[in-house]
Motif scaffolding. Structure first.
Motif, PDB file in Angstrom:
ATOM      1  N   ARG A  57       0.833  -1.200   0.000  1.00 33.09           N
ATOM      2  CA  ARG A  57       0.000   0.000   0.000  1.00 33.09           C
ATOM      3  C   ARG A  57       0.872   1.257   0.000  1.00 33.09           C
ATOM      4  NH1 ARG A  57      -2.500  -3.641   3.443  1.00 33.09           N
ATOM      5  NH2 ARG A  57      -4.635  -4.203   2.847  1.00 33.09           N
ATOM      6  N   VAL A  58       0.513   2.196  -0.841  1.00 29.99           N
ATOM      7  CA  VAL A  58       1.285   3.429  -0.958  1.00 29.99           C
ATOM      8  C   VAL A  58       1.276   4.182   0.367  1.00 29.99           C
ATOM      9  CG1 VAL A  58       1.451   5.657  -2.133  1.00 29.99           C
ATOM     10  CG2 VAL A  58       0.838   3.601  -3.432  1.00 29.99           C
ATOM     11  N   GLN A  59       0.114   4.341   0.967  1.00 29.12           N
ATOM     12  CA  GLN A  59       0.010   5.137   2.190  1.00 29.12           C
ATOM     13  C   GLN A  59       0.797   4.517   3.339  1.00 29.12           C
ATOM     14  OE1 GLN A  59      -4.012   5.987   3.327  1.00 29.12           O
ATOM     15  NE2 GLN A  59      -3.419   7.338   5.014  1.00 29.12           N
ATOM     16  N   GLU A  62       4.458   5.121   2.710  1.00 27.09           N
ATOM     17  CA  GLU A  62       4.779   6.543   2.888  1.00 27.09           C
ATOM     18  C   GLU A  62       5.048   6.845   4.368  1.00 27.09           C
ATOM     19  OE1 GLU A  62       3.055  10.954   1.654  1.00 27.09           O
ATOM     20  OE2 GLU A  62       1.719   9.207   1.628  1.00 27.09           O
ATOM     21  N   LEU A  82      -2.566  -0.741  -7.672  1.00 20.09           N
ATOM     22  CA  LEU A  82      -2.333   0.697  -7.576  1.00 20.09           C
ATOM     23  C   LEU A  82      -3.538   1.454  -8.117  1.00 20.09           C
ATOM     24  CD1 LEU A  82      -0.463   3.126  -7.048  1.00 20.09           C
ATOM     25  CD2 LEU A  82       0.538   2.736  -9.318  1.00 20.09           C
ATOM     26  N   GLN A  83      -4.101   2.325  -7.283  1.00 18.40           N
ATOM     27  CA  GLN A  83      -5.198   3.186  -7.718  1.00 18.40           C
ATOM     28  C   GLN A  83      -4.628   4.374  -8.480  1.00 18.40           C
ATOM     29  OE1 GLN A  83      -6.790   4.012  -3.823  1.00 18.40           O
ATOM     30  NE2 GLN A  83      -8.398   2.478  -4.048  1.00 18.40           N
ATOM     31  N   ASN A  85      -5.285   7.458  -8.424  1.00 19.19           N
ATOM     32  CA  ASN A  85      -5.010   8.678  -7.651  1.00 19.19           C
ATOM     33  C   ASN A  85      -3.781   8.554  -6.768  1.00 19.19           C
ATOM     34  OD1 ASN A  85      -6.100   6.917  -5.779  1.00 19.19           O
ATOM     35  ND2 ASN A  85      -7.433   8.432  -4.824  1.00 19.19           N
ATOM     36  N   LYS A  86      -3.153   7.388  -6.772  1.00 22.40           N
ATOM     37  CA  LYS A  86      -1.935   7.193  -5.973  1.00 22.40           C
ATOM     38  C   LYS A  86      -0.691   7.076  -6.845  1.00 22.40           C
ATOM     39  CE  LYS A  86      -4.176   6.743  -1.989  1.00 22.40           C
ATOM     40  NZ  LYS A  86      -4.459   5.403  -1.450  1.00 22.40           N
ATOM     41  N   LYS A  89       2.377   9.610  -6.133  1.00 26.25           N
ATOM     42  CA  LYS A  89       3.092   9.290  -4.901  1.00 26.25           C
ATOM     43  C   LYS A  89       3.851   7.976  -5.045  1.00 26.25           C
ATOM     44  CE  LYS A  89       3.263  11.387  -1.785  1.00 26.25           C
ATOM     45  NZ  LYS A  89       4.303  12.345  -1.301  1.00 26.25           N
ATOM     46  N   ALA A  90       3.256   7.005  -5.728  1.00 21.63           N
ATOM     47  CA  ALA A  90       3.937   5.724  -5.928  1.00 21.63           C
ATOM     48  C   ALA A  90       5.213   5.897  -6.746  1.00 21.63           C
ATOM     49  CB  ALA A  90       2.999   4.735  -6.618  1.00 21.63           C
TER      50      ALA A  90
END
Length: 232
Positions: A57-59, A62, A82-83, A85-86, A89-90
């Motif tokens: 998960r990106v979040q 992070e 991967l969504q 909207n991410k 950041k990814a």
């Protein structure tokens, strides 16, 4: 057993699987799947010589990344879906994205990586299972996606990955791994940089190696059972 002992045991098992398959163990990377495990566990694995890690998960990553930045030789890959909207950041956080399954995601990653001046290796995830929970591009759509990404400047497709249905019997994964290898071989005739095969996890990595895997993804056998929620 400690994380260091688990890694040593796994490397021995990978080496044994490579010998049985007549392969050089240096051809197979061990990815420590550190998702939902605390930074302390990752640092312990790093101290034991582990350098390749997978996060889901990106979040979550992070939150961890501040304490992991600057580890010499360490690489962190995004291995989960991967969504869109991410994607920015990814592209910023990860060294590679191992689960691209749509042209829209690939295009957004290309835009983000170009803006960062960054080369971003990716794997295309292929869905070979009929399970609704699995992600990936259909085998019939793989070549079209690769063709559409051919002229990307920052994102580079370097291989394929898949996740077969889970089973206690590792042999049930073999047909899925064999099919991914066939798809890779066909793709590589037109896209020669598509060489990697990420397939095989804690319960079936030996079968993955026998079928040509270049990276096995192991979490529980290194870190133990997952911790919920993730500690950072």
């Amino acid at each position: 057993m400690t994380i260091a002992e688990n890694i040593a045991r796994l490397r021995d098992e990978i080496a044994a699987a490579c010998r049985r398959a007549g392969r050089d163990e240096r051809e197979v990377a061990l990815m420590a799947v550190s998702k939902v495990h605390p930074v302390e566990a990752i640092l312990e694995a790093y101290a034991a010589g582990q350098r390749l890690f997978g996060e889901n998960r990106v979040q979550e990553y992070e939150q961890k990344s501040g304490r992991l930045a600057g580890l010499p030789g360490a690489a962190f890959h995004l291995i989960g879906p991967l969504q869109s909207n991410k994607t920015n950041k990814a592209a910023e956080l990860f060294d590679a994205i191992d689960a691209v399954d749509a042209l829209k995601i690939a295009q957004r990653l290309e835009t983000a990586a170009k803006a960062l001046g960054k080369r971003l290796p990716v794997l295309i995830e292929v869905k070979l299972s009929h399970e609704e929970s699995k992600h990936g591009v259909a085998p019939s759509e793989l070549m079209g996606l690769l063709d559409a990404m051919r002229d990307f400047e920052a994102v580079e497709v370097v291989g394929l990955m898949t996740v077969p249905p889970w089973s206690e019997d590792a042999e049930t994964a073999r047909p899925y791994f064999r099919e991914l290898r066939r798809l890779r071989d066909e793709a590589a005739k037109v896209h020669p940089k598509v060489v990697q095969l990420s397939m095989g996890m804690s319960n079936d990595f030996a079968v993955g190696i026998e079928e040509g895997s270049t990276c096995v993804r192991v979490g529980t056998a290194i870190f133990g059972k997952r911790v919920y929620p993730a500690a950072v």
